[in-house]
Design a protein around this motif. Sequence first.
Motif, PDB file in Angstrom:
ATOM      1  N   ARG A   1      -7.287  -2.764   4.087  1.00 42.86           N
ATOM      2  CA  ARG A   1      -8.297  -2.330   5.051  1.00 42.86           C
ATOM      3  C   ARG A   1      -8.920  -3.532   5.769  1.00 42.86           C
ATOM      4  O   ARG A   1      -9.222  -3.465   6.959  1.00 42.86           O
ATOM      5  CB  ARG A   1      -9.368  -1.490   4.354  1.00 42.86           C
TER       6      ARG A   1
ATOM      7  N   THR B   1      -1.567   7.412  -3.465  1.00 40.85           N
ATOM      8  CA  THR B   1      -2.830   7.945  -2.952  1.00 40.85           C
ATOM      9  C   THR B   1      -3.402   7.050  -1.866  1.00 40.85           C
ATOM     10  O   THR B   1      -3.843   7.518  -0.805  1.00 40.85           O
ATOM     11  CB  THR B   1      -3.858   8.098  -4.095  1.00 40.85           C
ATOM     12  N   ILE B   2      -3.386   5.743  -2.104  1.00 39.34           N
ATOM     13  CA  ILE B   2      -3.918   4.791  -1.133  1.00 39.34           C
ATOM     14  C   ILE B   2      -3.012   4.730   0.096  1.00 39.34           C
ATOM     15  O   ILE B   2      -3.494   4.559   1.229  1.00 39.34           O
ATOM     16  CB  ILE B   2      -4.065   3.388  -1.758  1.00 39.34           C
TER      17      ILE B   2
ATOM     18  N   LYS C   1      -1.478   7.155   1.582  1.00 41.11           N
ATOM     19  CA  LYS C   1      -1.880   8.260   2.450  1.00 41.11           C
ATOM     20  C   LYS C   1      -3.167   7.920   3.197  1.00 41.11           C
ATOM     21  O   LYS C   1      -3.300   8.169   4.401  1.00 41.11           O
ATOM     22  CB  LYS C   1      -2.055   9.522   1.614  1.00 41.11           C
ATOM     23  N   GLN C   2      -4.112   7.331   2.513  1.00 41.91           N
ATOM     24  CA  GLN C   2      -5.384   6.965   3.145  1.00 41.91           C
ATOM     25  C   GLN C   2      -5.174   5.935   4.251  1.00 41.91           C
ATOM     26  O   GLN C   2      -5.768   6.040   5.335  1.00 41.91           O
ATOM     27  CB  GLN C   2      -6.347   6.424   2.089  1.00 41.91           C
TER      28      GLN C   2
ATOM     29  N   ASP D   1      -3.428   7.555   7.308  1.00 41.38           N
ATOM     30  CA  ASP D   1      -4.389   8.375   8.047  1.00 41.38           C
ATOM     31  C   ASP D   1      -5.340   7.500   8.841  1.00 41.38           C
ATOM     32  O   ASP D   1      -5.697   7.826   9.988  1.00 41.38           O
ATOM     33  CB  ASP D   1      -5.174   9.272   7.084  1.00 41.38           C
ATOM     34  N   LEU D   2      -5.764   6.386   8.247  1.00 36.83           N
ATOM     35  CA  LEU D   2      -6.671   5.465   8.933  1.00 36.83           C
ATOM     36  C   LEU D   2      -6.005   4.866  10.169  1.00 36.83           C
ATOM     37  O   LEU D   2      -6.608   4.802  11.248  1.00 36.83           O
ATOM     38  CB  LEU D   2      -7.105   4.353   7.977  1.00 36.83           C
TER      39      LEU D   2
END
Length: 285
Positions: free
Chosen positions: A161, A187-188, A190-191, A194-195
């Motif tokens: 990020r 899981t990360i 996907k995040q 999406d971001l």
Amino acid sequence: MALLEIENLVVEFQTSAGMFRAVDGVSLKVDEREVLAIVGESGSGKSVSMLAVMGLLPWTAKVTADKMAFNGRDLLALSDSERRKIVGKDIAMIFQEPVASLNPCYTVGFQIEEVLRFHLGLGRRERRARAIELLTAVGIPSPAERLSSFPHQMSGGQCQRVMIAMAIACNPKLLIADEPTTALDVTIQKQILDLLVKLQAEHGMGMIMITHNMGVVAETADRVVVQYKGRKMEEADVLTLFENPRSNYTKALLAALPDNATGDRLPTIADYFKDGSEIAGAAVS
């Protein structure tokens, strides 16, 4: 006008056995607000192609192209100093290994602010305020406190990020994401995807997504370029590619997806190249 346009890109490296051609005549373009996926297995020349665009290959690499233009400017004709003004500002890149890409000796705040200082000339207060704004935008909790953290004090997902925050700091016209979820858990992943899609839509950037994951292609891309052993095998919009692939290599990639399994084993690339050639079924456009 295309945001980035490349024609007949060739990248070669000197080896003990002679010149090795890592990219062999690749042509592609990406328009404003478009997401282009470059897909292929490891070693197919995806990252090398984009590092050539960024000017980040070692000096021993030989890069030639009939055309390599960004926003109408000939990248090959620019001096090193002229290209540095574009790279990181108008063209930004997110790399595969977020922890390895950040400098362990400096705080994440310093590294974000350095981008703002170099490209935008912002003062100290402006840089700090913008850095907090960027960390907030990419979903880092307690952003003001996180500015003083070192990369090793953050998780892999948080470091990625931070890398995204640095990449979008100057509102680039083109964002290149080089397998941005490879080192992260599912899981990360996907995040982060999406971001990236959210930021691309909000800022109206063109985006190139480098990946070997056909699921990522299906979720993010408008058009797809398929590469194999340095060559472009096929280019199509994402729906056409999945519904009617034309090259043998693309068919092999799609057939290897677990959801497409029809027998007791997944097919291999060799199953599609039964005439003995490495790229049976010539590249198509």
